[in-house]
Design a protein around this motif. Structure first.
Motif, mmCIF file in Angstrom:
data_model
loop_
_atom_site.group_PDB
_atom_site.id
_atom_site.type_symbol
_atom_site.label_atom_id
_atom_site.label_comp_id
_atom_site.label_asym_id
_atom_site.label_seq_id
_atom_site.Cartn_x
_atom_site.Cartn_y
_atom_site.Cartn_z
ATOM 1 N N MET A 292 -4.940 5.518 -1.698
ATOM 2 C CA MET A 292 -4.360 4.966 -0.885
ATOM 3 C C MET A 292 -4.197 4.311 -3.074
ATOM 4 N N ARG B 70 0.911 -1.352 0.487
ATOM 5 C CA ARG B 70 0.275 -0.480 0.257
ATOM 6 C C ARG B 70 0.769 1.335 0.197
ATOM 7 N N GLU C 232 -5.164 -8.908 3.612
ATOM 8 C CA GLU C 232 -5.272 -7.063 3.215
ATOM 9 C C GLU C 232 -5.773 -7.209 1.631
ATOM 10 N N ASP D 219 -2.819 0.513 -4.099
ATOM 11 C CA ASP D 219 -2.879 -1.134 -3.668
ATOM 12 C C ASP D 219 -2.220 -1.727 -4.380
ATOM 13 N N GLN E 144 -7.087 1.189 -6.401
ATOM 14 C CA GLN E 144 -6.661 2.260 -6.055
ATOM 15 C C GLN E 144 -8.224 3.096 -5.515
#
Length: 526
Positions: free
Chosen positions: A256, A232, A311, A258, A264
């Motif tokens: 953010m 991230r 995640e 990933d 995103q």
């Protein structure tokens, strides 16, 4: 991050202080004592050992001026305070009246926990302030904590310390570089100013301004704030991070990314709760899934992102003004539930879905997705309707029924199956070849009813219809079409709802004013 450099304990400051007898008490050890009447100085040489204002001092030689309460010490100077704190330097000057002290050469100050090393140091006991100006190093004797800087300012009365110029802090958990660092022991906060970079075992952060609470283990970053915690990367106008509580918050242009999942998240306001494994995005939030060239963009007034312990994205839910954009397909609805792990996206409440010149409408539209961005099929139910625009809105192929299954290839609609009370209006075409071109001619209007039927499309154009059961229909030549027969009662055509670009998703949707002449004969929006 343990930036708790308990800096109030590092420096003698008040230890070389005024407040006891101003007399210098000579202890056994000095080899020679002389007195200069003109200057009023007493000079001691040879392992000088004396007590002054409560501090035991050692040096090779010393001058003492009783009239002005001044002390000069030279050579292997050492000051000891209650066997808990020691000061070493090559030479020292102290004025008992002005309460100013100066130390030069290999200055070292040490207590039971910390050690300060610098080239020279000034101390003002009256204002309780100590300064080094030519690089300093602070070490925790019991751990691997080290802080270095060009300038250091200490204020023991307020229990504050400032460091400036190439400030570097290192510990087993963190390396921090910044331009200016301020530590306030009373509030247990470290403040940093200027370009700052922090590196931990599994993350890295950047900002131009911020603070960290030592006891609570939480911090605030602002001005070009950025956190990298693979996979991230989080940026924003300001970021608050509390790893102990597994909580994070971002405000203003939050993004953010990933990199592993190629997802995103953008929002004006963002919260992340590690205990519930849930992220909430508001203030024009946008999620983009970049698994293929046809990136999928999802927006809503509120987007909630659910993830697993690794995640990875499990689910995305959206509420109010849901809009979806891909180059080949688009959609809108009141609510969204995308079970990413299952590849199923549900749109409900005024749900619309577009492909080329076709619009699909249902109370609920369930979209089946492969590899995150590849649409395989869509299920419209109940009260399903589909329209296909012809000749720039002059005519419309139409489908209606209890439910419709639409099938896609490379995100292009290729077939629709109507199940239950199927109705269709279809304009068949005939191709006529000339010497120079192929002319497409509309034959008329077919209005047909059947229990079920299939419609086949290519590049947005209907190429054929097949009926599962015997159809009941009527054909009207083009010159004999009755306007009242031109539209099914379910007909709706909403081009203004359709997103044209993904950038439109970042703005509020404005409902256009529909003029009377822009409505269909059924009174529906055209």
């Amino acid at each position: 991050m343990k930036i708790a450099l308990i800096l109030s304990a590092i420096f003698v400051c008040a230890q070389i202080s005024y407040g006891q007898s101003s007399w210098l008490e000579l202890l056994p050890g000095a080899k020679k004592l002389s007195y200069d009447e003109k200057t009023g100085k007493q000079r001691l040489t040879g392992f000088v050992n004396f007590k002054y204002q409560g501090n035991v001092m050692f040096c090779d030689s010393a001058h003492y001026k009783e009239r002005t309460n001044e002390v000069w010490a030279y050579g292997k100077v050492q000051i000891n305070k209650a066997d808990t704190l020691n000061l070493f330097c090559d030479s020292m000057y102290y004025n008992g009246k002005t309460r100013l002290a100066k130390l030069w050469g290999h200055v070292r100050i040490r207590d039971r926990e910390y050690k300060l090393t610098t080239d020279s140091l000034d101390y003002d006991a009256k204002s309780s302030k100590a300064i080094y100006r030519n690089k300093g190093r602070i070490e925790n004797i019991t751990t691997n904590e080290v802080l270095t800087s060009v300038f250091g300012y200490f204020y023991p009365n307020t229990e504050e310390s400032f460091f400036k110029g190439n400030v570097v802090y290192k510990s087993d958990e963190l390396k921090l570089t910044t331009d200016t660092l301020h530590y306030n022991y009373l509030v247990h906060k470290v403040f940093f100013y200027g370009p700052t970079v922090g590196t931990t075992k599994d993350s890295k952060f950047y900002c131009d301004k911020g603070w960290y609470h030592v006891q609570k283990e939480e911090g605030f970053l602002t001005n070009h704030a950025k956190i990298e915690q693979a996979p991230r990367i989080i940026t924003g106008d300001s970021l608050f991070y509390a790893p102990k509580r597994k909580f994070a918050e971002g405000r203003g242009n939050v993004q953010m990314l990933d990199t592993a999942q190629k997802v995103q998240f953008n929002a004006g306001f963002f919260t992340s709760d590690g205990n519930t494994l849930k992220d909430v995005l508001t203030d024009f939030p946008l999620i983009r899934i970049m698994k293929s060239k046809d990136t999928m963009f999802i927006r809503a007034d509120t987007l909630v992102h659910f993830r697993d312990t690794l995640e990875k994205t499990l689910r995305i839910r959206g509420g109010k003004d849901v809009r979806i954009f891909q180059e080949k397909v688009q959609g809108v609805s009141d609510s969204l539930d995308y079970k990413k792990a299952d590849g199923i996206m549900d749109l409900w409440g005024n749900a619309h879905f577009w492909s080329y010149n076709s619009e699909l409408i249902g109370d609920t539209i369930r979209v089946f997705i492969k590899n995150d961005t590849l649409i395989e099929k869509a299920h419209l139910f109940p009260h399903a309707f589909a329209a296909n625009e012809l000749d720039s809105g002059k005519y419309y192929n139409q489908l209606a029924g209890k439910e419709i299954w639409s099938y896609f290839k490379n995100n292009e609609l290729v077939r629709s199956e109507v199940i239950g009370q199927a109705k269709t209006i279809f304009y068949p075409e005939d191709e006529q070849k000339t010497d120079t071109a192929i002319v497409v001619k509309r034959m008329g209007l077919n209005r047909i009813f059947s229990s079920s039927l299939n419609v086949y499309l290519d590049s947005g154009e209907v190429t054929g219809i097949s009926y599962i059961t015997l159809p009941d229909g009527k054909f009207y030549p083009m010159d004999k079409i009755n306007p009242d027969e031109q539209f099914l009662k379910e007909f709706i055509w909403n081009p203004f709802l359709r997103p044209k670009t993904w950038q439109e998703l970042l703005k509020p949707r404005v409902q256009p004013i529909i003029k009377e002449e822009e409505k269909t004969p059924t009174g529906r929006n055209k």
